[in-house]
Design an enzyme around this catalytic site. Structure first.
Site, PDB file in Angstrom:
ATOM      1  N   ARG A 165       0.821  -1.223   0.000  1.00 35.17           N
ATOM      2  CA  ARG A 165       0.000   0.000   0.000  1.00 35.17           C
ATOM      3  C   ARG A 165       0.851   1.268   0.000  1.00 35.17           C
ATOM      4  NH1 ARG A 165      -5.643  -0.673   1.793  1.00 35.17           N
ATOM      5  NH2 ARG A 165      -6.164  -2.646   0.827  1.00 35.17           N
ATOM      6  N   ARG A 200      -6.950  11.066  -6.340  1.00 29.20           N
ATOM      7  CA  ARG A 200      -8.166  10.315  -6.005  1.00 29.20           C
ATOM      8  C   ARG A 200      -9.384  11.222  -6.130  1.00 29.20           C
ATOM      9  NH1 ARG A 200     -12.102   7.921  -4.078  1.00 29.20           N
ATOM     10  NH2 ARG A 200     -12.161   6.547  -2.270  1.00 29.20           N
ATOM     11  N   TYR A 235     -14.660 -11.971   0.128  1.00 28.08           N
ATOM     12  CA  TYR A 235     -15.397 -10.720  -0.129  1.00 28.08           C
ATOM     13  C   TYR A 235     -16.611 -10.968  -1.023  1.00 28.08           C
ATOM     14  CZ  TYR A 235     -11.514  -8.141   1.928  1.00 28.08           C
ATOM     15  OH  TYR A 235     -10.588  -7.664   2.807  1.00 28.08           O
TER      16      TYR A 235
HETATM   17  O1  1CP Z   1       0.018   0.595  -3.160  1.00 27.19           O
HETATM   18  C1  1CP Z   1      -0.411  -0.556  -3.288  1.00 27.19           C
HETATM   19  O2  1CP Z   1      -0.156  -1.477  -2.482  1.00 27.19           O
HETATM   20  C2  1CP Z   1      -1.138  -0.927  -4.559  1.00 27.19           C
HETATM   21  C3  1CP Z   1      -2.558  -0.931  -4.570  1.00 27.19           C
HETATM   22  C4  1CP Z   1      -3.423  -1.853  -3.691  1.00 27.19           C
HETATM   23  C5  1CP Z   1      -3.279  -3.213  -3.342  1.00 27.19           C
HETATM   24  C6  1CP Z   1      -2.123  -4.129  -3.630  1.00 27.19           C
HETATM   25  C7  1CP Z   1      -4.648  -1.421  -3.153  1.00 27.19           C
HETATM   26  C8  1CP Z   1      -5.177  -0.055  -3.296  1.00 27.19           C
HETATM   27  N1  1CP Z   1      -5.266  -2.489  -2.572  1.00 27.19           N
HETATM   28  C9  1CP Z   1      -4.458  -3.593  -2.653  1.00 27.19           C
HETATM   29  C10 1CP Z   1      -4.724  -4.969  -2.157  1.00 27.19           C
HETATM   30  C11 1CP Z   1      -5.938  -5.227  -1.363  1.00 27.19           C
HETATM   31  N2  1CP Z   1      -7.193  -4.673  -1.469  1.00 27.19           N
HETATM   32  C12 1CP Z   1      -5.996  -6.227  -0.349  1.00 27.19           C
HETATM   33  C13 1CP Z   1      -4.858  -7.153  -0.002  1.00 27.19           C
HETATM   34  C14 1CP Z   1      -3.873  -6.538   0.927  1.00 27.19           C
HETATM   35  C15 1CP Z   1      -4.384  -6.185   2.306  1.00 27.19           C
HETATM   36  O3  1CP Z   1      -4.715  -7.118   3.086  1.00 27.19           O
HETATM   37  O4  1CP Z   1      -4.437  -4.988   2.608  1.00 27.19           O
HETATM   38  C16 1CP Z   1      -7.294  -6.233   0.177  1.00 27.19           C
HETATM   39  C17 1CP Z   1      -7.832  -7.136   1.286  1.00 27.19           C
HETATM   40  C18 1CP Z   1      -8.050  -5.256  -0.542  1.00 27.19           C
HETATM   41  C19 1CP Z   1      -9.482  -4.949  -0.355  1.00 27.19           C
HETATM   42  C20 1CP Z   1      -9.687  -3.532  -0.022  1.00 27.19           C
HETATM   43  N3  1CP Z   1      -9.549  -2.505  -0.931  1.00 27.19           N
HETATM   44  C21 1CP Z   1      -9.964  -2.962   1.245  1.00 27.19           C
HETATM   45  C22 1CP Z   1     -10.115  -3.724   2.562  1.00 27.19           C
HETATM   46  C23 1CP Z   1     -11.525  -4.009   2.842  1.00 27.19           C
HETATM   47  C24 1CP Z   1     -11.794  -4.670   4.183  1.00 27.19           C
HETATM   48  O5  1CP Z   1     -12.345  -3.972   5.041  1.00 27.19           O
HETATM   49  O6  1CP Z   1     -11.505  -5.868   4.376  1.00 27.19           O
HETATM   50  C25 1CP Z   1     -10.045  -1.573   1.068  1.00 27.19           C
HETATM   51  C26 1CP Z   1     -10.389  -0.534   2.096  1.00 27.19           C
HETATM   52  C27 1CP Z   1      -9.750  -1.313  -0.310  1.00 27.19           C
HETATM   53  C28 1CP Z   1      -9.663   0.014  -0.980  1.00 27.19           C
HETATM   54  C29 1CP Z   1      -8.290   0.420  -1.386  1.00 27.19           C
HETATM   55  N4  1CP Z   1      -7.453  -0.330  -2.206  1.00 27.19           N
HETATM   56  C30 1CP Z   1      -6.286   0.361  -2.427  1.00 27.19           C
HETATM   57  C31 1CP Z   1      -6.386   1.605  -1.720  1.00 27.19           C
HETATM   58  C32 1CP Z   1      -5.329   2.681  -1.714  1.00 27.19           C
HETATM   59  C33 1CP Z   1      -7.628   1.630  -1.071  1.00 27.19           C
HETATM   60  C34 1CP Z   1      -8.194   2.773  -0.250  1.00 27.19           C
HETATM   61  C35 1CP Z   1      -9.171   3.469  -1.128  1.00 27.19           C
HETATM   62  C36 1CP Z   1      -9.248   4.954  -0.960  1.00 27.19           C
HETATM   63  O7  1CP Z   1     -10.060   5.377  -0.139  1.00 27.19           O
HETATM   64  O8  1CP Z   1      -8.568   5.698  -1.669  1.00 27.19           O
END
Ligand code: 1CP
Length: 353
Positions: free
Chosen positions: A33, A46, A159
């Site tokens: 992230r 964003r 999910y």
């Molecule tokens: O910078 C990076 O790492 C690249 C982008 C990336 C990656 C690899 C994002 C952007 N998400 C992920 C993987 C991801 N997404 C995972 C696996 C890693 C981990 O455990 O964190 C998971 C479980 C998700 C699902 C997801 N996407 C969640 C979690 C939901 C939950 O409550 O279980 C969330 C909040 C997101 C949104 C997201 N994805 C990425 C970002 C920067 C965000 C935040 C969105 C925002 O508000 O801008």
């Protein structure tokens, strides 16, 4: 080991050196992230995109947020900006990101729900992501590796079945117990789609792949074997067949001691260790395996900063010295992380302690 100079030149990108058998004096570093809300420039892009999935599907903007942390910190690898839930979205399951709440999906809990997904339709969205990769290939510094990724079938399924994030993945675990053949059909679809998705990322220019299995730790051993190890091995085998030189890192978060078995059974080239893995385990448990170890600083210590951060970084570096190691966090950066603490971390790792 003092091998930095010539051997790294042979593999061009420092990040890839450990996969070519080299233990670097200063390990490569990237952070899960590393693009995201802790950076003001991310928040600006964003806002320009409006909606999170629009950001993922707009190659110009997705490439821009991928590059932002590289410009600031010069990490050894960039990770494609996308999300693991792009796969269910591309398959036709409705996916929304609700501000302040996280992802919401129309839950799938039966063969009828599954029948509505369309692997053929996914190609169009996968191609958009591949376009982001192709842009990055042009725009990244030559020395920076590009990591492509997908969610592991088990984690993505949690999910899809729950319809949102959850503490214990109850719905997917229950479906898997009550109707293993039905659940297997969902996993099989995700295995095939993930292979297709990763293949497109590599063909567009990804140098390495990571499979995020964030909820691997919620399963007992027999279920872990079936839903985590089996599907990951299928993806790993297929990628090795298609792209023999591309390393694959597995991140089975919460696997605990089972991570060693995961490595030997799946054949991954790298193992991402989570925050709870003690550094002495990282440095010893995988010695019998032909694998690069990655991890595992606590993301909250990166928020706290200060001398405690430096001390822990030094401890990890000391224990991993002489090993094929990539410095990372044990899970993703959290939004409240002060950007200057990330700079402090990178400087400390590069100083080699
Ligand atoms: O910078 C990076 O790492 C690249 C982008 C990336 C990656 C690899 C994002 C952007 N998400 C992920 C993987 C991801 N997404 C995972 C696996 C890693 C981990 O455990 O964190 C998971 C479980 C998700 C699902 C997801 N996407 C969640 C979690 C939901 C939950 O409550 O279980 C969330 C909040 C997101 C949104 C997201 N994805 C990425 C970002 C920067 C965000 C935040 C969105 C925002 O508000 O801008």
């Amino acid at each position: 080991m003092g091998e930095r100079g010539q051997d790294v030149a042979a593999s061009q990108k420092r990040f890839l050196a450990p996969f070519h058998g080299e233990a670097l004096d200063v390990p490569p570093i990237w952070l899960m992230r590393q693009a995201g809300r802790y950076l003001p420039e991310y928040r600006a892009t964003r806002a320009e995109a409006g909606d999170f999935l629009t950001l993922c599907y707009t190659p110009k903007l997705a490439a821009e947020v991928t590059l932002q942390p590289i410009r600031r910190y010069g990490f050894d690898a960039a990770i494609l900006f996308s999300d693991i839930l792009v796969v269910p979205d591309a398959l036709g399951q409705g996916v929304r990101f609700v501000e302040g709440e996280g992802p919401r999906l129309d839950p799938i809990r039966s063969a009828e729900g599954l029948a509505q997904l369309d692997a053929g339709a996914a190609v169009a969205k996968f191609d958009i992501v591949a376009e982001t990769v192709a842009r990055l290939k042009q725009d990244l510094p030559r020395e920076t590796a590009l990591i492509g990724f997908c969610g592991a079938p088990w984690t993505v399924a949690t999910y899809m079945v729950q319809g949102q994030g959850s503490a214990d993945q109850t719905e997917a675990r229950l479906w898997a117990y009550r109707d293993p053949e039905g659940f297997q059909a969902l996993i099989d679809l995700l295995v095939a789609s993930s292979i297709d998705y990763l293949d497109r990322q590599v063909r567009a220019g990804a140098d390495c792949l990571q499979i995020f299995d964030s909820w691997a730790g919620s399963l007992p051993d027999d279920e872990f074997d079936r839903w985590v190890v089996g599907p990951t091995r299928e993806i790993r085998d297929a990628i090795r067949e298609l792209h023999p030189s591309i390393p694959v890192i597995g991140f089975p978060r919460g696997a605990g001691p089972t991570a060693v078995w995961y490595v030997s059974e799946t054949g991954v080239d790298g193992i991402g260790c989570d925050t709870a893995t003690p550094p002495f385990i990282m440095s010893e448990a995988f010695d019998e395996e032909d694998v690069v170890v990655q991890g595992n600083l606590d993301p909250l210590l990166l928020v706290a900063g200060g001398s405690r951060l430096d001390e822990r970084v030094d401890e990890i570096l000391d224990l991993m010295r002489g090993k094929r190691f990539i410095f990372n966090l044990g899970h993703g950066i959290v939004p409240q992380t002060p950007p200057e603490n990330v700079a402090q971390l990178v400087a400390r790792v590069r100083a080699g302690a």
